[in-house]
Motif scaffolding. Structure first.
Motif, mmCIF file in Angstrom:
data_model
loop_
_atom_site.group_PDB
_atom_site.id
_atom_site.type_symbol
_atom_site.label_atom_id
_atom_site.label_comp_id
_atom_site.label_asym_id
_atom_site.label_seq_id
_atom_site.Cartn_x
_atom_site.Cartn_y
_atom_site.Cartn_z
ATOM 1 N N LEU A 142 -85.014 55.057 4.199
ATOM 2 C CA LEU A 142 -86.372 55.067 3.665
ATOM 3 C C LEU A 142 -87.248 54.044 4.377
ATOM 4 N N VAL A 143 -86.679 52.887 4.674
ATOM 5 C CA VAL A 143 -87.433 51.847 5.371
ATOM 6 C C VAL A 143 -87.905 52.343 6.738
ATOM 7 N N SER A 144 -87.140 53.231 7.368
ATOM 8 C CA SER A 144 -87.514 53.732 8.699
ATOM 9 C C SER A 144 -88.841 54.480 8.677
ATOM 10 N N ARG A 145 -89.293 54.906 7.503
ATOM 11 C CA ARG A 145 -90.570 55.614 7.407
ATOM 12 C C ARG A 145 -91.751 54.694 7.655
ATOM 13 N N VAL A 146 -91.556 53.396 7.509
ATOM 14 C CA VAL A 146 -92.634 52.452 7.782
ATOM 15 C C VAL A 146 -92.317 51.580 9.002
ATOM 16 N N THR A 147 -91.320 51.981 9.774
ATOM 17 C CA THR A 147 -90.991 51.279 11.009
ATOM 18 C C THR A 147 -90.845 52.310 12.117
ATOM 19 N N ALA A 148 -90.506 51.827 13.308
ATOM 20 C CA ALA A 148 -90.345 52.720 14.454
ATOM 21 C C ALA A 148 -88.884 53.103 14.671
ATOM 22 N N ARG A 149 -87.977 52.649 13.834
ATOM 23 C CA ARG A 149 -86.553 52.921 13.998
ATOM 24 C C ARG A 149 -86.194 54.320 13.501
ATOM 25 N N PRO A 150 -85.192 54.984 14.124
ATOM 26 C CA PRO A 150 -84.712 56.262 13.591
ATOM 27 C C PRO A 150 -84.095 56.072 12.207
ATOM 28 N N TRP A 151 -84.204 57.091 11.349
ATOM 29 C CA TRP A 151 -83.721 56.965 9.976
ATOM 30 C C TRP A 151 -82.225 56.688 9.918
ATOM 31 N N TRP A 152 -81.470 57.329 10.823
ATOM 32 C CA TRP A 152 -80.012 57.147 10.786
ATOM 33 C C TRP A 152 -79.618 55.735 11.224
ATOM 34 N N PHE A 153 -80.372 55.159 12.160
ATOM 35 C CA PHE A 153 -80.078 53.792 12.613
ATOM 36 C C PHE A 153 -80.327 52.798 11.490
ATOM 37 N N SER A 154 -81.486 52.906 10.845
ATOM 38 C CA SER A 154 -81.804 51.996 9.745
ATOM 39 C C SER A 154 -80.817 52.145 8.604
ATOM 40 N N GLY A 155 -80.433 53.402 8.304
ATOM 41 C CA GLY A 155 -79.488 53.633 7.228
ATOM 42 C C GLY A 155 -78.121 53.051 7.518
ATOM 43 N N LEU A 156 -77.612 53.296 8.727
ATOM 44 C CA LEU A 156 -76.288 52.779 9.091
ATOM 45 C C LEU A 156 -76.287 51.261 9.189
ATOM 46 N N ARG A 157 -77.367 50.695 9.689
ATOM 47 C CA ARG A 157 -77.447 49.231 9.788
ATOM 48 C C ARG A 157 -77.374 48.592 8.409
ATOM 49 N N GLN A 158 -78.137 49.140 7.464
ATOM 50 C CA GLN A 158 -78.118 48.578 6.114
ATOM 51 C C GLN A 158 -76.758 48.772 5.460
ATOM 52 N N LEU A 159 -76.149 49.932 5.685
ATOM 53 C CA LEU A 159 -74.827 50.203 5.132
ATOM 54 C C LEU A 159 -73.796 49.229 5.687
ATOM 55 N N ALA A 160 -73.881 48.941 6.981
ATOM 56 C CA ALA A 160 -72.913 48.035 7.607
ATOM 57 C C ALA A 160 -73.032 46.624 7.040
ATOM 58 N N PHE A 161 -74.257 46.130 6.903
ATOM 59 C CA PHE A 161 -74.439 44.791 6.358
ATOM 60 C C PHE A 161 -73.963 44.712 4.908
ATOM 61 N N GLY A 162 -74.300 45.724 4.110
ATOM 62 C CA GLY A 162 -73.870 45.722 2.721
ATOM 63 C C GLY A 162 -72.366 45.802 2.578
ATOM 64 N N ALA A 163 -71.735 46.650 3.390
ATOM 65 C CA ALA A 163 -70.278 46.792 3.338
ATOM 66 C C ALA A 163 -69.587 45.499 3.736
ATOM 67 N N ALA A 164 -70.119 44.831 4.755
ATOM 68 C CA ALA A 164 -69.520 43.570 5.193
ATOM 69 C C ALA A 164 -69.600 42.513 4.098
ATOM 70 N N ALA A 165 -70.763 42.415 3.445
ATOM 71 C CA ALA A 165 -70.919 41.433 2.369
ATOM 72 C C ALA A 165 -69.967 41.715 1.217
ATOM 73 N N ALA A 166 -69.848 42.992 0.845
ATOM 74 C CA ALA A 166 -68.963 43.356 -0.268
ATOM 75 C C ALA A 166 -67.497 43.120 0.096
ATOM 76 N N ALA A 167 -67.127 43.425 1.344
ATOM 77 C CA ALA A 167 -65.737 43.244 1.758
ATOM 78 C C ALA A 167 -65.335 41.770 1.712
ATOM 79 N N VAL A 168 -66.203 40.908 2.212
ATOM 80 C CA VAL A 168 -65.898 39.474 2.199
ATOM 81 C C VAL A 168 -65.770 38.964 0.767
ATOM 82 N N THR A 169 -66.713 39.370 -0.088
ATOM 83 C CA THR A 169 -66.670 38.913 -1.475
ATOM 84 C C THR A 169 -65.450 39.455 -2.209
ATOM 85 N N TYR A 170 -65.080 40.695 -1.928
ATOM 86 C CA TYR A 170 -63.878 41.278 -2.539
ATOM 87 C C TYR A 170 -62.633 40.482 -2.148
#
Length: 240
Positions: free
Chosen positions: A201-229
């Motif tokens: 959704l953020v890619s709609r107000v930026t120049a990034r492709p939607w899949w790139f923005s989505g995967l980037r956010q997913l990767a950061f969130g997954a990393a944070a959750a994995a470390v905390t787990y």
């Protein structure tokens, strides 16, 4: 159909820009991302420590409330302080325009010449602009401070956007537990979809492709959750 039908007239806009100076977009986006990532990581850490469903729900709701109020308060203070500083500097510029109008007009003339206007045209434009204190103030503050006196961000809008966005993001990973889930994977699935969707959704107000923005956010969130787990699993509920 005439030859002029469908043509762009002089009154038609060639393009329309989105608002990039408003005070709601950044805190809303940041709040939603932070709410989803931080609360899912919190839930993952508590679940990794072996806590039961009721404890996970309590931790998730407490994290939602604490995080939403903290984000709202932080945004309010930050934006209010920024606006107060801008208003103080705007008043400095207003006083200069009232006390030294000739010097300020000469300064504006030089800036217009530096931008490519011919000397005579620059002097005339500066004279006309300086004829109205409000117009002159707007031009000088935009040029010197990079702000518009009439469009300063609202701290209330920023705080409200941040609070609501954080709460929406933070509640997503709690929902599976609220409806009866006892394992982490349903919350992980909801969080993953939410993270990817928010990034796309953020890619709609930026120049990034939607899949790139989505995967980037997913990767950061997954990393944070994995470390905390892992931290929760290492400590465990019996290790405190």
């Amino acid at each position: 159909m005439t030859s002029t039908e469908g043509a762009v007239t002089s009154s038609d806009p060639h393009h329309v820009h989105r608002d990039v100076t408003g005070g709601w977009l950044r805190p809303a986006v940041f709040g939603a991302m932070d709410g989803l990532v931080s609360n899912f990581a919190l839930i993952a850490g508590v679940a990794g420590g072996g806590a039961g469903r009721s404890v996970v729900v309590l931790a998730g709701l407490a994290g939602l409330a604490a995080g939403a109020f903290s984000m709202a308060a932080g945004e309010y203070i930050s934006v209010a302080s920024q606006s107060e500083l801008a208003r103080a500097e705007i008043e400095v510029e207003r006083r200069e325009l009232l006390r030294h109008p000739e010097a300020e007009q000469a300064e504006l003339t030089e800036r217009l010449r530096a931008r490519g206007l011919e000397p005579g045209l620059a002097a005339e434009a500066a004279r006309q602009i300086s004829g109205d204190i409000d117009d002159a103030l707007r031009v000088h503050t935009r040029d010197e401070l990079g702000v518009d006196p009439a469009s300063l961000p609202s701290p209330v809008l920023a705080a409200g956007s941040s609070f609501l966005a954080f709460a929406v993001g933070a509640v997503l990973p709690v929902i599976p537990y609220l409806v009866g889930a006892t394992a982490l994977w349903p919350a992980a699935g909801v969080a993953a979809v939410g993270l990817f969707s928010a990034g796309a959704l953020v890619s709609r107000v930026t120049a990034r492709p939607w899949w790139f923005s989505g995967l980037r956010q997913l990767a950061f969130g997954a990393a944070a959750a994995a470390v905390t787990y892992l931290v929760g699993a290492l400590i465990g509920t019996g290790g405190i």
